[in-house]
Design an enzyme around this catalytic site. Structure first.
Site, PDB file in Angstrom:
ATOM      1  N   SER A   1      65.838  44.172  32.965  1.00  0.00           N
ATOM      2  CA  SER A   1      66.341  42.916  32.386  1.00  0.00           C
ATOM      3  C   SER A   1      66.333  42.896  30.863  1.00  0.00           C
ATOM      4  O   SER A   1      66.108  41.859  30.243  1.00  0.00           O
ATOM      5  CB  SER A   1      65.541  41.691  32.877  1.00  0.00           C
ATOM      6  OG  SER A   1      65.531  41.654  34.258  1.00  0.00           O
TER       7      SER A   1
ATOM      8  N   GLY B   1      83.186  26.101  47.885  1.00  0.00           N
ATOM      9  CA  GLY B   1      83.205  24.771  47.277  1.00  0.00           C
ATOM     10  C   GLY B   1      84.518  24.057  47.581  1.00  0.00           C
ATOM     11  O   GLY B   1      84.535  22.868  47.923  1.00  0.00           O
ATOM     12  N   MET B   2      85.636  24.784  47.489  1.00  0.00           N
ATOM     13  CA  MET B   2      86.940  24.216  47.839  1.00  0.00           C
ATOM     14  C   MET B   2      86.963  23.864  49.332  1.00  0.00           C
ATOM     15  O   MET B   2      87.422  22.797  49.731  1.00  0.00           O
ATOM     16  CB  MET B   2      88.042  25.219  47.493  1.00  0.00           C
ATOM     17  CG  MET B   2      89.409  24.882  48.023  1.00  0.00           C
ATOM     18  SD  MET B   2      89.744  25.712  49.615  1.00  0.00           S
ATOM     19  CE  MET B   2      91.520  25.681  49.650  1.00  0.00           C
TER      20      MET B   2
ATOM     21  N   GLU C   1      86.570  32.279  37.950  1.00  0.00           N
ATOM     22  CA  GLU C   1      85.494  32.701  37.038  1.00  0.00           C
ATOM     23  C   GLU C   1      85.492  34.201  36.763  1.00  0.00           C
ATOM     24  O   GLU C   1      84.936  34.645  35.764  1.00  0.00           O
ATOM     25  CB  GLU C   1      84.125  32.261  37.565  1.00  0.00           C
ATOM     26  CG  GLU C   1      83.580  33.004  38.772  1.00  0.00           C
ATOM     27  CD  GLU C   1      84.041  32.449  40.116  1.00  0.00           C
ATOM     28  OE1 GLU C   1      85.081  31.762  40.156  1.00  0.00           O
ATOM     29  OE2 GLU C   1      83.365  32.721  41.137  1.00  0.00           O
TER      30      GLU C   1
ATOM     31  N   CYS D   1      86.055  28.450  46.108  1.00  0.00           N
ATOM     32  CA  CYS D   1      85.914  29.177  47.371  1.00  0.00           C
ATOM     33  C   CYS D   1      85.203  28.298  48.414  1.00  0.00           C
ATOM     34  O   CYS D   1      85.776  27.321  48.868  1.00  0.00           O
ATOM     35  CB  CYS D   1      85.245  30.521  47.142  1.00  0.00           C
ATOM     36  SG  CYS D   1      85.761  31.719  48.380  1.00  0.00           S
TER      37      CYS D   1
ATOM     38  N   HIS E   1      88.607  32.809  42.967  1.00  0.00           N
ATOM     39  CA  HIS E   1      87.509  32.686  41.990  1.00  0.00           C
ATOM     40  C   HIS E   1      88.049  32.830  40.565  1.00  0.00           C
ATOM     41  O   HIS E   1      88.125  33.952  40.060  1.00  0.00           O
ATOM     42  CB  HIS E   1      86.481  33.793  42.226  1.00  0.00           C
ATOM     43  CG  HIS E   1      85.740  33.665  43.513  1.00  0.00           C
ATOM     44  ND1 HIS E   1      84.468  33.147  43.585  1.00  0.00           N
ATOM     45  CD2 HIS E   1      86.094  33.980  44.777  1.00  0.00           C
ATOM     46  CE1 HIS E   1      84.065  33.151  44.851  1.00  0.00           C
ATOM     47  NE2 HIS E   1      85.031  33.655  45.595  1.00  0.00           N
TER      48      HIS E   1
HETATM   49  N1  GLN Z   1      82.078  31.706  53.171  1.00  0.00           N
HETATM   50  C1  GLN Z   1      83.421  31.387  52.785  1.00  0.00           C
HETATM   51  C2  GLN Z   1      84.437  32.370  53.334  1.00  0.00           C
HETATM   52  O1  GLN Z   1      84.091  33.469  53.696  1.00  0.00           O
HETATM   53  C3  GLN Z   1      83.543  31.261  51.275  1.00  0.00           C
HETATM   54  C4  GLN Z   1      83.233  32.530  50.564  1.00  0.00           C
HETATM   55  C5  GLN Z   1      82.954  32.334  49.088  1.00  0.00           C
HETATM   56  O2  GLN Z   1      82.633  31.234  48.640  1.00  0.00           O
HETATM   57  N2  GLN Z   1      83.058  33.382  48.306  1.00  0.00           N
HETATM   58  O3  GLN Z   1      85.591  32.080  53.395  1.00  0.00           O
END
Ligand code: GLN
Length: 541
Positions: free
Chosen positions: A15, A384-385, A520, A382, A518
Site C-alpha cells: 500500500s 444500482g441501476m 466510472e 449497474c 460503468h
Molecule cells: N449483479 C448484477 C449483474 O450481474 C450487477 C453487476 C454489477 O453491478 N457490476 O447483472
C-alpha cells in the site's frame, strides 16, 4: 527509438502507492512526447481478479476489451488516458495456465517443466509484450504487485533480473520503499529501506532509482545516507511525501527529477522539462475548488478501494465543476425505511453502487425510493441501476414482488432478468457481459444532453452512439418497457445489436439516471466523464 523497459517494485510494506508512482512515471514520459504503456503483474494464482471479493484487493477494474483487472489499471488510465487491454494485467495464475496448457499440448517435447526457465520465460515474454500487435512503444512500465521478499513474487524478480541483464541500459529498475517516522525518537528511519534493497540485491537486482515514501520531509543528509548504503546515485533517490491529492504526485516527481533520472540511466538526452500545462491547469482548479458538495455512495462494501473508480470519477467531476466533492459511504445494509431520511440527510446527490448478490439490496431500493420521491439527484450504476428499476416496479407500477432473477428466481415480475446468453454458463470467471459495447442515446434525453450537448458529439452511422464498459449478467427485461415508459421511467440508451436497455432516466426529476454500464471506468484526469460532470452539476443546482 527501441522500446525501453521500466520495472517498478516495492519493499518494506504494501500500500505504498506503487500504482500511483507507475502511473505518474507514465504521465511524465508522455509529457515528453513518448508513447507509453503500463502493465501490472500480480503474484496471486487467480487467473484474473474478476472472481475476487472486493474486500481482497478492492475494485475490479474492466478494460475496454472486456478483461477484469486490478484496480491499479484504473490509475494508469486516469493518469495517462491510455486504453489498457487484457495484456496489461497478468497474474501468476495466467502465467502458469499458459505454460500448463502448452505442456498438455506437448509443445515442450518431453522436457521437464520448471519454474526456471519455463515460468520465468513466460513472464519475460509477457513483460516484453511479445503477443501485442501494437504500435511500437517507447516505454513499457511494468509494476510488480506485492512486496520484495514474498515467496510468490520470486519468479517475477528472477524474470526482471534476467531481462535487465539481457536488455542492458534499455531496462531500469525503480524500487519504492517506506521511511517510517518514529515519534518517540523523533527520527526518520532508513534501515527498512536498506534491508529491502539488500533483499533485492540478493536476488541479483540492483535498483537504479529509489522512491522513498515518507510522511515527513527527508533532508539531503538522509538521502545521501540511503544513496551510499544502497549503491544508488544521489540524484536517483527521490522522496514521495504525502500529498493532499494523488494528482499532485506526477508534478512532485517531476520536480525531483524522477523522469530525468530514468532517462539519464537509459542514456537518453534529458532535454527541457515539459510544462504539463493542462495538468497544472487541472491542479490549479483542484486547489481553488473550495466549496464543498456532499455526495453519498450507497453500497455494501465499507472499504474505500471497493468503489475506487467511482470515487475518483466524482472527485474529478467535482473539480471540473469547481467544487470539492466530499464522499460519504452509506452502508446499504443499515438503511431502513425508518432511518433513510437521516442516513441521506445533507447529501446533495446519491450514487447507488454496483454489486453482486442480495446482501444490502433492500437498503439500495429504499434509498432509490427516497431520492426519487424527494427529487435528489441520483446515479445508479449497474446493480444500482437495477435497484432503481426494481424500486420503480414495486412502488410505481405496483408489482410488490418485483425483483431481479439474481435475487429471486421465481418472481413473476422479473423486471431484471438473466441475459439469454448467460443462462447456460456454469464457469464463473470471465464469463459476464464484459467490456465496451455501443449504446444509442435517445435525442432530447438528459443523457443525450450530457454526452452530446457540448461541442464533441460522435455520431456513428448518423446516430448518437456512445461506447461504455460493462460487467454484468442480468439486464432490464424488455417485456416491461412500455409500462415503464408510460409511467415516466424512460429507456434512453439502447444497445443496438442486442436491443438491451443500457440507460433509464426519469425526465421529470432533476437528475435520476441509471446506467447498466460503468461510466466510472472511463473517466480520466484530462477527460472527465460527461455523465459524472452532468450529475455533479445537477447536485449543485
Ligand atoms: N449483479 C448484477 C449483474 O450481474 C450487477 C453487476 C454489477 O453491478 N457490476 O447483472
Amino acid at each position: 527509438m527501441e522500446t525501453k523497459y521500466i520495472f517498478v517494485t516495492g519493499g518494506v510494506v504494501s500500500s505504498l502507492g506503487k500504482g500511483i508512482i507507475s502511473a505518474s512515471i507514465g504521465r511524465l514520459l508522455q509529457a515528453r512526447g513518448y508513447k507509453v504503456t503500463i502493465q501490472k503483474f500480480d503474484p496471486y494464482i487467480n487467473i484474473d481478479p474478476g472472481t475476487l471479493n472486493p474486500y481482497e484487493h478492492g475494485e475490479c477494474y474492466v478494460t475496454e476489451d472486456g478483461f477484469e483487472t486490478d484496480l491499479d489499471l484504473g490509475h494508469y488510465e486516469r493518469f495517462t488516458g491510455i486504453h489498457t487491454t487484457r495484456n496489461n494485467s497478468i497474474t501468476t495464475g495466467r502465467i502458469y495456465k499458459t505454460v500448463i496448457d502448452r505442456e498438455r499440448r506437448g509443445d515442450y517435447l518431453g522436457k521437464t517443466i520448471q519454474v526456471v526457465p519455463h515460468i520465468t520465460d513466460e513472464i519475460k515474454r509477457r513483460m516484453l509484450r511479445e503477443d501485442e500487435k501494437e504500435e511500437q512503444l517507447d516505454f513499457v512500465i511494468t509494476e510488480v504487485g506485492g512486496t520484495i521478499g514474498d515467496i510468490e513474487s520470486a519468479p517475477f524478480m528472477e524474470a526482471i533480473r534476467q531481462l535487465r541483464w539481457q536488455l542492458g541500459r534499455s531496462a531500469v529498475c525503480v524500487h519504492l520503499t517506506y521511511v517510517p517516522y518514529l515519534k518517540a525518537a523523533d527520527e526518520l528511519k532508513t534501515k527498512p529501506t536498506q534491508h529491502s534493497v539488500k533483499e533485492l540485491q540478493g536476488m541479483g537486482i540492483q535498483p537504479d532509482i529509489l522512491v522513498l515514501r515518507t510522511e515527513r520531509h527527508l533532508d539531503d543528509h538522509m538521502r545521501m545516507k540511503v544513496a551510499s548504503f544502497c549503491n544508488v546515485d544521489l540524484e536517483c533517490v527521490v522522496q514521495s511525501e504525502d500529498m493532499p491529492s494523488i494528482y499532485e504526485v506526477p508534478v512532485n516527481m517531476q520536480k525531483q527529477g524522477l523522469d530525468a533520472a530514468i532517462l539519464r540511466k537509459i542514456g537518453i538526452p534529458v532535454g527541457e522539462t515539459p510544462a504539463m500545462k493542462s495538468w497544472h491547469d487541472f491542479l490549479n482548479k483542484q486547489r481553488n475548488a473550495k466549496r464543498e458538495i456532499h455526495i453519498g455512495l450507497v453500497g455494501k462494501y465499507d472499504l474505500q478501494d471497493a468503489y475506487k473508480s467511482i470515487r475518483e470519477s466524482l472527485i474529478l467531476a467535482g473539480i471540473y465543476n469547481d467544487v470539492k466533492a466530499k464522499l460519504h459511504f452509506v452502508n446499504s445494509e443499515e438503511i431502513t425505511r425508518e432511518n433513510v431520511a437521516e442516513k441521506l440527510e445533507g447529501l446533495a446527490g446519491v450514487v447507488i453502487c454496483p454489486g453482486f448478490g442480495s446482501r444490502g439490496i433492500e437498503g439500495k431500493i429504499i434509498a432509490a425510493e427516497y431520492t426519487r420521491t424527494h427529487d435528489i439527484p441520483t446515479l445508479g450504476i449497474c446493480l444500482g441501476m437495477q435497484m432503481m428499476v426494481i424500486e420503480f416496479a414495486r412502488n410505481v407500477l405496483g408489482y410488490k414482488d418485483a425483483n431481479s432473477r439474481e435475487m429471486d428466481e421465481k418472481t413473476p415480475h422479473n423486471v431484471i432478468d438473466i441475459m439469454e446468453e448467460q443462462k447456460s454458463i456454469t464457469q464463473m470467471g470471465g464469463t459476464m457481459r464484459l467490456g465496451a459495447y455501443d449504446c444509442e442515446l435517445k435525442e432530447g434525453s438528459r443523457v443525450y444532453q450530457a454526452y452530446f450537448g457540448g461541442e464533441k458529439g460522435k455520431l456513428k452511422g448518423g446516430k448518437p452512439t456512445i461506447s461504455e464498459r460493462h460487467r454484468h449478467r442480468y439486464e432490464f427485461n424488455n417485456a416491461f418497457t412500455n409500462e415503464y415508459e408510460s409511467k415516466g421511467m424512460k429507456c434512453v440508451g439502447i444497445n443496438p445489436a442486442a436491443n438491451l436497455v443500457e440507460i433509464v432516466e426519469i425526465p421529470e426529476k432533476r437528475w435520476y439516471i441509471g446506467t447498466q454500464f460503468h461510466p466510472e471506468y472511463s473517466s480520466s484526469v484530462l477527460n472527465p466523464h460527461p455523465l459524472f460532470l452532468s450529475f455533479v452539476k445537477a447536485c449543485l443546482s
